[in-house]
Design an enzyme around this catalytic site. Sequence first.
Site, mmCIF file in Angstrom:
data_model
loop_
_atom_site.group_PDB
_atom_site.id
_atom_site.type_symbol
_atom_site.label_atom_id
_atom_site.label_comp_id
_atom_site.label_asym_id
_atom_site.label_seq_id
_atom_site.Cartn_x
_atom_site.Cartn_y
_atom_site.Cartn_z
ATOM 1 N N SER A 140 -5.880 -3.327 -1.481
ATOM 2 C CA SER A 140 -5.364 -2.701 -0.263
ATOM 3 C C SER A 140 -5.594 -3.610 0.926
ATOM 4 C CB SER A 140 -6.040 -1.357 -0.037
ATOM 5 O OG SER A 140 -7.448 -1.527 0.029
ATOM 6 N N ASN A 141 -6.464 -4.612 0.754
ATOM 7 C CA ASN A 141 -6.729 -5.546 1.857
ATOM 8 C C ASN A 141 -7.224 -6.864 1.259
ATOM 9 O OD1 ASN A 141 -7.985 -6.867 4.156
ATOM 10 N ND2 ASN A 141 -7.638 -4.923 5.199
ATOM 11 N N THR A 164 0.849 -1.199 0.000
ATOM 12 C CA THR A 164 0.000 0.000 0.000
ATOM 13 C C THR A 164 0.887 1.253 0.000
ATOM 14 O OG1 THR A 164 -0.122 0.018 2.409
ATOM 15 C CG2 THR A 164 -1.859 -1.179 1.234
ATOM 16 N N HIS A 204 -3.694 0.821 13.487
ATOM 17 C CA HIS A 204 -2.672 -0.168 13.119
ATOM 18 C C HIS A 204 -1.502 -0.085 14.093
ATOM 19 C CE1 HIS A 204 -4.730 -0.304 9.190
ATOM 20 N NE2 HIS A 204 -4.171 -1.496 9.066
ATOM 21 N N LYS A 233 3.650 0.662 11.265
ATOM 22 C CA LYS A 233 3.092 0.798 9.910
ATOM 23 C C LYS A 233 3.567 2.121 9.306
ATOM 24 C CE LYS A 233 -1.144 0.706 7.183
ATOM 25 N NZ LYS A 233 -0.595 -0.139 6.125
HETATM 26 P P1 NAD Z 1 7.403 -4.954 6.591
HETATM 27 O O1 NAD Z 1 8.069 -3.630 6.747
HETATM 28 O O2 NAD Z 1 7.391 -5.903 7.750
HETATM 29 O O3 NAD Z 1 8.031 -5.748 5.342
HETATM 30 C C1 NAD Z 1 8.348 -5.154 4.108
HETATM 31 C C2 NAD Z 1 9.528 -5.911 3.524
HETATM 32 O O4 NAD Z 1 9.755 -5.414 2.211
HETATM 33 C C3 NAD Z 1 10.827 -5.712 4.334
HETATM 34 O O5 NAD Z 1 11.466 -6.955 4.538
HETATM 35 C C4 NAD Z 1 11.645 -4.798 3.438
HETATM 36 O O6 NAD Z 1 13.056 -5.004 3.559
HETATM 37 C C5 NAD Z 1 11.151 -5.209 2.056
HETATM 38 N N1 NAD Z 1 11.389 -4.200 1.032
HETATM 39 C C6 NAD Z 1 11.379 -2.842 1.153
HETATM 40 N N2 NAD Z 1 11.683 -2.263 -0.024
HETATM 41 C C7 NAD Z 1 11.864 -3.282 -0.914
HETATM 42 C C8 NAD Z 1 12.205 -3.329 -2.297
HETATM 43 N N3 NAD Z 1 12.431 -2.200 -2.992
HETATM 44 N N4 NAD Z 1 12.295 -4.538 -2.898
HETATM 45 C C9 NAD Z 1 12.088 -5.677 -2.216
HETATM 46 N N5 NAD Z 1 11.789 -5.703 -0.877
HETATM 47 C C10 NAD Z 1 11.672 -4.512 -0.251
HETATM 48 O O7 NAD Z 1 5.922 -4.615 6.121
HETATM 49 P P2 NAD Z 1 4.647 -5.582 6.129
HETATM 50 O O8 NAD Z 1 3.856 -5.369 7.376
HETATM 51 O O9 NAD Z 1 5.035 -6.958 5.718
HETATM 52 O O10 NAD Z 1 3.793 -4.902 4.947
HETATM 53 C C11 NAD Z 1 4.317 -4.786 3.637
HETATM 54 C C12 NAD Z 1 3.348 -3.991 2.773
HETATM 55 O O11 NAD Z 1 2.103 -4.702 2.669
HETATM 56 C C13 NAD Z 1 2.959 -2.617 3.354
HETATM 57 O O12 NAD Z 1 2.796 -1.706 2.298
HETATM 58 C C14 NAD Z 1 1.640 -2.877 4.058
HETATM 59 O O13 NAD Z 1 0.837 -1.720 4.199
HETATM 60 C C15 NAD Z 1 1.033 -3.872 3.101
HETATM 61 N N6 NAD Z 1 -0.010 -4.745 3.662
HETATM 62 C C16 NAD Z 1 -1.050 -5.031 2.827
HETATM 63 C C17 NAD Z 1 -2.023 -5.912 3.231
HETATM 64 C C18 NAD Z 1 -3.131 -6.283 2.268
HETATM 65 O O14 NAD Z 1 -4.014 -7.089 2.610
HETATM 66 N N7 NAD Z 1 -3.096 -5.730 1.040
HETATM 67 C C19 NAD Z 1 -1.972 -6.499 4.506
HETATM 68 C C20 NAD Z 1 -0.886 -6.191 5.334
HETATM 69 C C21 NAD Z 1 0.105 -5.320 4.888
#
Ligand code: NAD
Length: 228
Positions: free
Chosen positions: A103-104, A80, A135, A139
């Site tokens: 987004s979810n 997101t 959250h 986040k």
């Molecule tokens: P997090 O910070 O725990 O993990 C993100 C990972 O991505 C990290 O390991 C980071 O090193 C890596 N990363 C960052 N930049 C990168 C790049 N350029 N290339 C490859 N890897 C990269 O975050 P999270 O809680 O796992 O959430 C990740 C994303 O998913 C966020 O944007 C969050 O809002 C979203 N999210 C979406 C949903 C959904 O249902 N759509 C649910 C939960 C989280």
Amino acid sequence: MKSTVRVLLIGAAGRMGKTIVDLARTDREIDIVAQCDLGDPIETAMEDCDVAIDFSHADAITEICRAALHCNKSLVIGTTGHSQAQRQTIKEAARSLPIVLASNFSVGVNVLFWLTRKAAERFGDDFSAEIVEAHHKTKRDAPSGTAKTLAELLKAARKIENEIPIQSIREGDVVGEHTVIFKGPEERLELTHRAASREIFARGALRAAKWVMGRPPGLYSMQDVLGL
Ligand code: NAD
């Protein structure tokens, strides 16, 4: 017997990435053939997969879309916080590739999207609408992508351009909570979804990965995947 979907997981070292890896171990239709995190070359990793699942950071999207177009792979995007320009990059890629952008990924939140649209259509202009989301402290983006989707749904259903007020709370280890509040004369309706674990998003993302295989190019939502 159903064939296995070969998945490249982007953001594999993160909270969602780890949850997806754990869940995929018990799913016979999913094989995580490659994993990438920050600094890893995405295009090389994409060559041997059917679908790439992205739960990383919004800034990764240009490289992800370029690699997917070059290798002709389907995408499931859960990350997101994309800017307008980044959303445009996704839309352009979806002219040539099937992409699920959500987004979810939870079933409950997608039913909340459906209920919110229906409620907004039924309530007249006498009712105002607002959103409260909470959250965990780490986040990165605020408001959440889910809150933004809810706001867009409300604006479209009410045929208004005014922004819908969103209150964002960042505290503790809250996985994700979203409430849509409709306020009218002498009454109030609240629709709330609470996520108890990240597994609900991971399960939805794997379901989307199976669904998107072999679809025509286009930008799909989780509501398309669920048939809502
Ligand atoms: P997090 O910070 O725990 O993990 C993100 C990972 O991505 C990290 O390991 C980071 O090193 C890596 N990363 C960052 N930049 C990168 C790049 N350029 N290339 C490859 N890897 C990269 O975050 P999270 O809680 O796992 O959430 C990740 C994303 O998913 C966020 O944007 C969050 O809002 C979203 N999210 C979406 C949903 C959904 O249902 N759509 C649910 C939960 C989280």
